[in-house]
Scaffold this motif. Structure first.
Motif, mmCIF file in Angstrom:
data_model
loop_
_atom_site.group_PDB
_atom_site.id
_atom_site.type_symbol
_atom_site.label_atom_id
_atom_site.label_comp_id
_atom_site.label_asym_id
_atom_site.label_seq_id
_atom_site.Cartn_x
_atom_site.Cartn_y
_atom_site.Cartn_z
ATOM 1 N N HIS A 23 0.829 -1.211 0.000
ATOM 2 C CA HIS A 23 0.000 0.000 0.000
ATOM 3 C C HIS A 23 0.861 1.258 0.000
ATOM 4 N N ILE A 24 2.041 1.206 0.607
ATOM 5 C CA ILE A 24 2.955 2.351 0.588
ATOM 6 C C ILE A 24 3.459 2.577 -0.825
ATOM 7 N N ASP A 25 3.825 1.509 -1.519
ATOM 8 C CA ASP A 25 4.284 1.620 -2.902
ATOM 9 C C ASP A 25 3.206 2.237 -3.785
ATOM 10 N N ILE A 26 1.975 1.770 -3.632
ATOM 11 C CA ILE A 26 0.865 2.278 -4.442
ATOM 12 C C ILE A 26 0.655 3.764 -4.171
ATOM 13 N N ARG A 27 0.640 4.170 -2.909
ATOM 14 C CA ARG A 27 0.460 5.589 -2.572
ATOM 15 C C ARG A 27 1.609 6.434 -3.097
ATOM 16 N N HIS A 28 2.830 5.923 -2.956
ATOM 17 C CA HIS A 28 4.003 6.663 -3.432
ATOM 18 C C HIS A 28 3.903 6.917 -4.938
ATOM 19 N N HIS A 29 3.593 5.894 -5.708
ATOM 20 C CA HIS A 29 3.504 6.039 -7.160
ATOM 21 C C HIS A 29 2.335 6.942 -7.545
ATOM 22 N N PHE A 30 1.220 6.822 -6.858
ATOM 23 C CA PHE A 30 0.065 7.678 -7.113
ATOM 24 C C PHE A 30 0.443 9.143 -6.920
ATOM 25 N N LEU A 31 1.062 9.453 -5.784
ATOM 26 C CA LEU A 31 1.461 10.838 -5.515
ATOM 27 C C LEU A 31 2.535 11.311 -6.486
ATOM 28 N N ARG A 32 3.517 10.482 -6.741
ATOM 29 C CA ARG A 32 4.587 10.847 -7.674
ATOM 30 C C ARG A 32 4.023 11.186 -9.048
ATOM 31 N N ASP A 33 3.095 10.373 -9.538
ATOM 32 C CA ASP A 33 2.501 10.620 -10.857
ATOM 33 C C ASP A 33 1.764 11.955 -10.885
ATOM 34 N N HIS A 34 1.024 12.262 -9.831
ATOM 35 C CA HIS A 34 0.269 13.527 -9.806
ATOM 36 C C HIS A 34 1.185 14.735 -9.642
ATOM 37 N N VAL A 35 2.273 14.580 -8.923
ATOM 38 C CA VAL A 35 3.258 15.664 -8.817
ATOM 39 C C VAL A 35 3.890 15.913 -10.181
ATOM 40 N N GLN A 36 4.234 14.857 -10.875
ATOM 41 C CA GLN A 36 4.839 15.004 -12.207
ATOM 42 C C GLN A 36 3.877 15.649 -13.197
ATOM 43 N N LYS A 67 1.775 17.813 -12.384
ATOM 44 C CA LYS A 67 1.513 19.134 -11.803
ATOM 45 C C LYS A 67 0.052 19.311 -11.398
ATOM 46 N N ASP A 68 -0.605 18.181 -11.064
ATOM 47 C CA ASP A 68 -1.963 18.229 -10.510
ATOM 48 C C ASP A 68 -1.923 18.698 -9.053
ATOM 49 N N VAL A 69 -0.852 18.330 -8.360
ATOM 50 C CA VAL A 69 -0.648 18.703 -6.959
ATOM 51 C C VAL A 69 0.813 19.073 -6.769
ATOM 52 N N TRP A 70 1.105 19.734 -5.670
ATOM 53 C CA TRP A 70 2.493 19.988 -5.323
ATOM 54 C C TRP A 70 2.693 19.631 -3.857
ATOM 55 N N VAL A 71 3.902 19.234 -3.547
ATOM 56 C CA VAL A 71 4.248 18.843 -2.194
ATOM 57 C C VAL A 71 5.116 19.954 -1.623
ATOM 58 N N GLU A 72 4.746 20.416 -0.458
ATOM 59 C CA GLU A 72 5.442 21.537 0.149
ATOM 60 C C GLU A 72 5.765 21.194 1.600
ATOM 61 N N PHE A 73 6.989 21.504 2.024
ATOM 62 C CA PHE A 73 7.390 21.280 3.406
ATOM 63 C C PHE A 73 6.700 22.301 4.304
ATOM 64 N N ILE A 74 6.135 21.838 5.393
ATOM 65 C CA ILE A 74 5.521 22.704 6.396
ATOM 66 C C ILE A 74 6.249 22.460 7.706
ATOM 67 N N ASP A 75 6.799 23.510 8.282
ATOM 68 C CA ASP A 75 7.515 23.433 9.547
ATOM 69 C C ASP A 75 6.587 22.892 10.635
ATOM 70 N N THR A 76 7.150 22.181 11.569
ATOM 71 C CA THR A 76 6.359 21.559 12.637
ATOM 72 C C THR A 76 5.540 22.565 13.445
ATOM 73 N N HIS A 77 6.008 23.802 13.549
ATOM 74 C CA HIS A 77 5.276 24.816 14.317
ATOM 75 C C HIS A 77 4.080 25.366 13.547
#
Length: 64
Positions: free
Chosen positions: A7-20, A22-32
């Motif tokens: 399930h981790i592999d499937i989620r990783h590939h799903f997210l990677r494909d959508h990032v590529q 440009k349907d979504v973007w991944v952004e770092f959010i500080d813990t605070h």
């Protein structure tokens, strides 16, 4: 171990494909600045109030 990680592999590939695509973007959010913490963790008073304000949630006492 494979059955636990599939399930981790499937989620990783799903997210990677959508990032590529440009349907979504991944952004770092500080813990605070993690607004979801109010729903997932026990917080001290100040971080709780800070997140509550940022989400626009009002204290019931202020609404009277």
């Amino acid at each position: 171990m494979h059955s636990r990680t599939t399930h981790i592999d499937i989620r990783h590939h799903f997210l990677r494909d959508h990032v590529q695509k440009k349907d979504v973007w991944v952004e770092f959010i500080d813990t605070h600045n993690q607004l979801a913490d109010i729903f997932t963790k026990l917080l001290a008073k100040e971080p709780f109030y800070k997140i509550r304000r940022e989400l626009g949630i009002l204290d019931k006492a202020y609404m009277s």
